[in-house]
Scaffold this motif. Sequence first.
Motif, short mmCIF file in Angstrom:
data_model
loop_
_atom_site.label_atom_id
_atom_site.label_comp_id
_atom_site.label_asym_id
_atom_site.label_seq_id
_atom_site.Cartn_x
_atom_site.Cartn_y
_atom_site.Cartn_z
N SER A 33 61.39 -109.94 7.36
CA SER A 33 61.69 -109.52 5.98
C SER A 33 60.54 -108.72 5.36
CB SER A 33 62.01 -110.74 5.11
OG SER A 33 60.90 -111.60 5.03
N PRO A 36 59.55 -103.93 6.30
CA PRO A 36 59.68 -102.68 5.53
C PRO A 36 58.61 -102.52 4.45
CG PRO A 36 61.78 -103.85 5.61
CD PRO A 36 60.75 -104.74 6.21
N SER A 103 63.29 -108.73 -0.91
CA SER A 103 64.56 -109.45 -1.10
C SER A 103 65.59 -108.52 -1.72
CB SER A 103 64.35 -110.69 -1.95
OG SER A 103 63.77 -110.35 -3.18
N ASN A 104 66.19 -107.68 -0.88
CA ASN A 104 67.17 -106.70 -1.32
C ASN A 104 68.57 -107.21 -0.99
OD1 ASN A 104 68.71 -104.50 -1.96
ND2 ASN A 104 67.58 -103.06 -0.70
N LEU A 106 71.37 -105.81 -1.45
CA LEU A 106 72.30 -104.75 -1.07
C LEU A 106 72.41 -104.59 0.44
CD1 LEU A 106 71.31 -102.09 -3.74
CD2 LEU A 106 73.18 -103.74 -3.82
N LYS A 107 71.41 -105.03 1.18
CA LYS A 107 71.43 -104.93 2.64
C LYS A 107 72.29 -106.01 3.27
CE LYS A 107 66.83 -102.93 3.09
NZ LYS A 107 65.48 -103.17 3.61
N ALA A 108 72.48 -107.11 2.57
CA ALA A 108 73.21 -108.25 3.13
C ALA A 108 74.72 -108.06 2.97
CB ALA A 108 72.77 -109.53 2.44
N LYS A 109 75.46 -108.71 3.86
CA LYS A 109 76.93 -108.63 3.84
C LYS A 109 77.50 -110.03 3.66
CE LYS A 109 77.40 -104.34 5.83
NZ LYS A 109 76.83 -103.46 4.89
N ARG A 113 74.96 -112.18 1.20
CA ARG A 113 74.63 -111.42 -0.01
C ARG A 113 74.32 -112.36 -1.18
NH1 ARG A 113 77.74 -106.18 -1.89
NH2 ARG A 113 75.97 -105.22 -0.89
#
Length: 196
Positions: A33, A36, A103-104, A106-109, A113
């Motif tokens: 995590s 990036p 901790s974004n 928007l990347k999770a599905k 999410r």
Amino acid sequence: MSLLRFVARSMLASYFVINGVKAIRHPEELVESAQPVADTVLPLVTSAVPEAARGYLPEDTAGFVRWSGVLQVAGGLSLATGLGRRLGAGVLALTMVPHVLASNPLKAKGAARSVAQAQLTKNVALLGGALLAAQDTEGRPNLAWKVRTQKELVAKEAAKRKAELERGAQATAVEAEKLARRSARKVRKTVADVLS
């Protein structure tokens, strides 16, 4: 220091100390995590730091996570003990910025999410708490207020002294005029005595 402030600061600091120890002992759990953020932050920090200090900077993401953990432990202990508490809280706020960025949601599905959103919310709340603790002066005036008040006092004192000097100069002028009148009277009396 009030008991409530001490307890609240200790409670806030406990999260950072535990999280920091975890990051120091097991950085591999957080590397994915943090990758990036580390890829962005490490080159910027390396370019901004003098050449002599670059050897102390982490070279990889695991080192970045460990350094962040060390800063969190140090800041948490500082905040909990009250020794340099505002600086410690500022360090904690600084260490929370990469956590917020990492901790974004928007990347999770799917179900991940909502977990990522909860993580982001927690990180933003901790960042806000650390910033609030960094600004807490325990009811005492902060440095900016002290400087501003001291400047006002100095200005008032200077104005008072200037007024006293002006009054003194006016008084001196009046005294000089009285002395001149007395001298003129004496001269006229002496001249009148000599002439008579």
